[in-house]
Design a protein around this motif. Structure first.
Motif, PDB file in Angstrom:
ATOM      1  N   TRP A   1      -7.404 -10.228   7.618  1.00 57.27           N
ATOM      2  CA  TRP A   1      -6.399  -9.363   7.002  1.00 57.27           C
ATOM      3  C   TRP A   1      -5.076  -9.530   7.758  1.00 57.27           C
ATOM      4  N   ILE A   2      -3.990  -9.557   7.012  1.00 59.20           N
ATOM      5  CA  ILE A   2      -2.670  -9.579   7.654  1.00 59.20           C
ATOM      6  C   ILE A   2      -1.838  -8.439   7.093  1.00 59.20           C
ATOM      7  N   VAL A   3      -1.002  -7.876   7.942  1.00 59.99           N
ATOM      8  CA  VAL A   3      -0.151  -6.754   7.535  1.00 59.99           C
ATOM      9  C   VAL A   3       1.297  -7.089   7.890  1.00 59.99           C
ATOM     10  N   PHE A   4       2.162  -7.054   6.867  1.00 55.82           N
ATOM     11  CA  PHE A   4       3.599  -7.171   7.087  1.00 55.82           C
ATOM     12  C   PHE A   4       4.150  -5.746   7.065  1.00 55.82           C
ATOM     13  N   GLY A   5       4.551  -5.265   8.224  1.00 57.80           N
ATOM     14  CA  GLY A   5       5.042  -3.889   8.295  1.00 57.80           C
ATOM     15  C   GLY A   5       6.533  -3.843   8.550  1.00 57.80           C
ATOM     16  N   ASN A   6       7.038  -2.630   8.539  1.00 58.89           N
ATOM     17  CA  ASN A   6       8.449  -2.412   8.845  1.00 58.89           C
ATOM     18  C   ASN A   6       8.565  -1.161   9.719  1.00 58.89           C
ATOM     19  N   GLY A   7       7.664  -1.076  10.693  1.00 58.15           N
ATOM     20  CA  GLY A   7       7.678   0.076  11.586  1.00 58.15           C
ATOM     21  C   GLY A   7       6.781   1.208  11.133  1.00 58.15           C
ATOM     22  N   GLU A   8       5.909   0.942  10.144  1.00 54.39           N
ATOM     23  CA  GLU A   8       5.058   2.022   9.625  1.00 54.39           C
ATOM     24  C   GLU A   8       4.083   2.536  10.693  1.00 54.39           C
ATOM     25  N   ILE A   9       3.891   3.839  10.688  1.00 52.29           N
ATOM     26  CA  ILE A   9       2.843   4.449  11.514  1.00 52.29           C
ATOM     27  C   ILE A   9       1.952   5.279  10.596  1.00 52.29           C
ATOM     28  N   ARG A  10       0.740   5.537  11.052  1.00 57.14           N
ATOM     29  CA  ARG A  10      -0.210   6.255  10.193  1.00 57.14           C
ATOM     30  C   ARG A  10       0.009   7.761  10.312  1.00 57.14           C
ATOM     31  N   ARG A  11       0.011   8.424   9.197  1.00 50.89           N
ATOM     32  CA  ARG A  11       0.235   9.880   9.171  1.00 50.89           C
ATOM     33  C   ARG A  11      -1.100  10.617   9.240  1.00 50.89           C
TER      34      ARG A  11
ATOM     35  N   SER B   1       1.220   3.517   2.025  1.00 51.90           N
ATOM     36  CA  SER B   1       1.811   3.781   3.341  1.00 51.90           C
ATOM     37  C   SER B   1       3.075   2.974   3.582  1.00 51.90           C
TER      38      SER B   1
ATOM     39  N   VAL C   1      -4.455  -8.606  11.719  1.00 52.47           N
ATOM     40  CA  VAL C   1      -3.310  -8.950  12.558  1.00 52.47           C
ATOM     41  C   VAL C   1      -2.068  -8.404  11.854  1.00 52.47           C
TER      42      VAL C   1
ATOM     43  N   VAL D   1       2.221  -7.100  11.845  1.00 53.42           N
ATOM     44  CA  VAL D   1       3.589  -7.181  12.359  1.00 53.42           C
ATOM     45  C   VAL D   1       4.245  -5.828  12.110  1.00 53.42           C
TER      46      VAL D   1
ATOM     47  N   LEU E   1      -0.108  -5.636   2.631  1.00 55.17           N
ATOM     48  CA  LEU E   1      -1.414  -6.069   3.124  1.00 55.17           C
ATOM     49  C   LEU E   1      -1.849  -7.303   2.354  1.00 55.17           C
TER      50      LEU E   1
ATOM     51  N   ILE F   1       3.042  -0.423   4.146  1.00 58.34           N
ATOM     52  CA  ILE F   1       2.679  -1.742   4.667  1.00 58.34           C
ATOM     53  C   ILE F   1       2.383  -2.690   3.504  1.00 58.34           C
TER      54      ILE F   1
ATOM     55  N   ARG G   1       0.847  -1.191   0.000  1.00 61.55           N
ATOM     56  CA  ARG G   1       0.000   0.000   0.000  1.00 61.55           C
ATOM     57  C   ARG G   1       0.892   1.253   0.000  1.00 61.55           C
TER      58      ARG G   1
END
Lengths: 425, 425
Positions: free
Chosen positions: A415-425, A106, B372, B374, A110, A108, A104
């Motif tokens: 839903w699954i999210v693979f993030g890398n420290g993202e925060i919402r702006r 942002s 969910v 990460v 998804l 992340i 996405r």
């Protein structure tokens, strides 16, 4: 016995087991299924003795022959249960499948992951084989199951439950992953369908009255199969070579199945071409035709056995006969056929016979049933024919699973999210 | 007014309109959405006057300021409704999508087609903008809608409904495709949720009490959003650079949203490393911490403002504060975190902060919530952030749609068969 308390206990145990099952490997689930099959084969004599006791009590109670027939287990039936468990072990495990993963804006990533529903309550009639089938499908899809079979089969169900439990224990899975309700008290059903904290979905199998009652009273979602009033529509551009074989197969291959055609619609422009031949074929097979005025006149004129022709009433358009009877109606054409089906059908399965591309596509798009077919027999609407491997039922609901429900219908996607420290702006 | 009769009439009209909508082109649906947007802009003064009447009555009735605030429409709010309609027109049409088409051994080609659910009943509070939003999403997904907004917004809702109707008529669509319930009688809600013959699914939006009551009494499936008790779990292998930013964003970016974190779990091995810094950040932002004994001791010892530290009770683990308050608990590690979440969470959204691959994958698989994550903030659980374009709500149910529900969640898939005269053997 305090039924409410007993059912709450089953529910609590099932919920706890479901947490373990959701994280259980495919290998362990398959090992349990194969161990259950081995137990069923090893305890054949025990199962038949339990069933004999059910049958003796059923005869004393004066149960109808058809119900006695469904209740009866023999060597072949026991072997079929074992084979069914092995077949489910051989199916692909739907749990954990990750799909639609995309990045996405942002940052992340998804996607969706397929997960068990949790705890499934199955309510069914006096068919002991359902106990093994339902246990297998729920377990393979990672769900805990609470099984409530018909009271007439209680002894066989207890014996099958013992085999299932032994298989679970041998494979190191929680013994409460599959629980059979051990009381025949009807209050147990009322309790089972009203514990949203412990049961995620109810699958009732049985007569329409039972299912409607459960759907009305349930406090949890119900995956239900009401009736199968399936239609075949012969379009004005049908291929003559396909008309009679499809009607014959859809109506007469088996009379008692829910995907059997119960209504035949014929476009007016071709009614005099096809109805006489169809009518003779059906009459020869002993099928009674409940006809609209127009088809009645046409079939009578064509010399079809008058003993098989009856004037239809409004009720016939809604009827699921499950018998050698079919409703017959001449309609203006495609639009009238779709309107008739969307008014009277139970939403199970409908077929059009046509060579016209636009008619085929409109029928597929506009007919509001769980299976819609072009140039094929309604009899194909079946979990095995659809390649699901097995089915827990055929849903005539519109949300969640429609049509044959296999392993995938007993799961949902989160839903699954693979993030890398993202925060919402 | 006979409410039952009135609602049955709306239902019958919606069902008839839904048949037309299911076969309506994307172009016509978009034309209607754009015409509605134009009507809303053209009738701005009319909408504001209707809203002013609602507001005057609300003030007389002594409505709370927060509710008055939600009820208020201004120039910006009217423009936002129009833009929202245009945005939905720009989204891809999910209806008719065909997927998973494969040939079966019998010769038939089997697949799935995405179709509207039929008629959707939406029950919501006194937020007039929901009337336009919900109308747009239902229409674009091919569904007829019956909208029942809060009684305090009845005048604005009627005015918006007139714009919607005008747009439908201009585009040649059935005017009953979207109907606003014109009575404020509460009996209308009871009728709307008990007409399975006319309504396929209910989407309630509002407080937990209202939604629980509707789910309990409904005779049709309900896509429901209860509360959002979202968790962030700081694993013992978390990346130090990600911990505070994610907790800060998840808890403090907005306090009143359902995807805001309400509980913080920290692995014991790293509690003394991260809790002091997290505690100081939260205290500085005015967030009260409801702490387990262990975290309370740790935060107190670290000198975090004692005025912001409170001993937690069992109720805190379940609470959706929607306020500058967070529950804080030290846990043994991953397993305890998953167990805590699966016990106390409302199943909305949970995040783990970790660099450990196996911990991440277990968390994704075993946590039973609709989203969910990460290493990402729970605040991403949102239809816009997920790319759905818009959302009708966030489902905490397990069957059908989980998490943010956009156009796709308002459709289902039926089976389609392309045959060539096949019959079942």
């Amino acid at each position: 016995m305090d039924i409410q308390h007993y059912m709450q206990t089953l529910g609590r145990q099932a919920r706890a087991a479901s947490r373990v099952l959701a994280a259980t490997s495919t290998e362990a689930k398959n090992a349990a299924l194969l161990a259950m099959a081995a137990e069923i084969r090893a305890r054949r004599a025990e199962l038949l003795a339990a069933n004999a006791q059910d049958l003796a009590e059923a005869r004393v109670a004066g149960l109808e022959p058809a119900l006695i027939d469904r209740l009866t287990l023999n060597d072949k039936g026991v072997e079929a249960m074992a084979v069914g468990l092995e077949q489910v072990a051989a199916l692909a495990d739907p749990v954990g499948e990750m799909t639609d993963i995309k990045r996405r804006p942002s940052g992340i990533q998804l996607g969706k992951m397929r997960v068990p529903l949790g705890v499934i309550g199955i309510i069914y009639e006096a068919r002991p084989n359902v106990t093994a089938d339902a246990a297998a499908l729920c377990l393979k899809s990672g769900n805990a199951a609470i099984l409530r079979g018909g009271k007439e089969a209680i002894n066989a169900n207890r014996a099958i439950a013992a085999c299932v439990r032994a298989g679970l224990i041998q494979a190191g899975l929680p013994e409460h992953a599959v629980q059979v309700v051990e009381t025949t008290d009807r209050e147990a059903v009322g309790a089972l369908i009203a514990m949203p904290e412990f049961v995620d979905v109810i699958v009732p199998r049985g007569g329409k009255g039972l299912i409607e009652r459960i759907a009305r009273d349930a406090r949890v979602p119900v995956i239900k199969h009401l009736d199968g009033n399936c239609h075949v529509y012969i379009d004005d551009e049908a291929d003559p070579a396909k008309v009679v074989p499809i009607v014959e197969n859809a109506k007469t291959q088996r009379y008692g199945t829910c995907n059997t055609a119960e209504s035949l619609l014929v476009a007016r422009d071709v009614a005099d071409i096809y109805l006489p031949e169809i009518g003779r074929m059906l009459a020869a097979k002993g099928v009674e035709m409940r006809c609209c005025a127009e088809s009645l006149a046409l079939l009578t004129e064509a010399g079809v056995d008058a003993g098989k022709l009856v004037a239809a009433t409004e009720a016939d358009w809604r009827e699921e006969y499950l018998a050698p009877i079919i409703a017959v109606k001449v309609v203006d054409g495609l639009e009238a056929a779709i309107a008739h089906i969307n008014t009277y059908s139970s939403g199970h399965t409908e077929a059009i016979v046509t060579e016209n591309y636009s008619h085929a596509m409109r029928f597929l798009r506009e007919v509001d049933s769980s299976s819609v077919m072009v140039n094929a027999s309604t009899r194909f609407a079946d979990g095995f024919e659809y390649g699901l491997g097995a089915e827990i039922g055929i849903s005539t609901d519109k949300i969640h699973a429609r049509g044959p429900v296999g392993l995938e219908g007993l799961t949902s996607q989160k839903w699954i999210v693979f993030g890398n420290g993202e925060i919402r702006r």
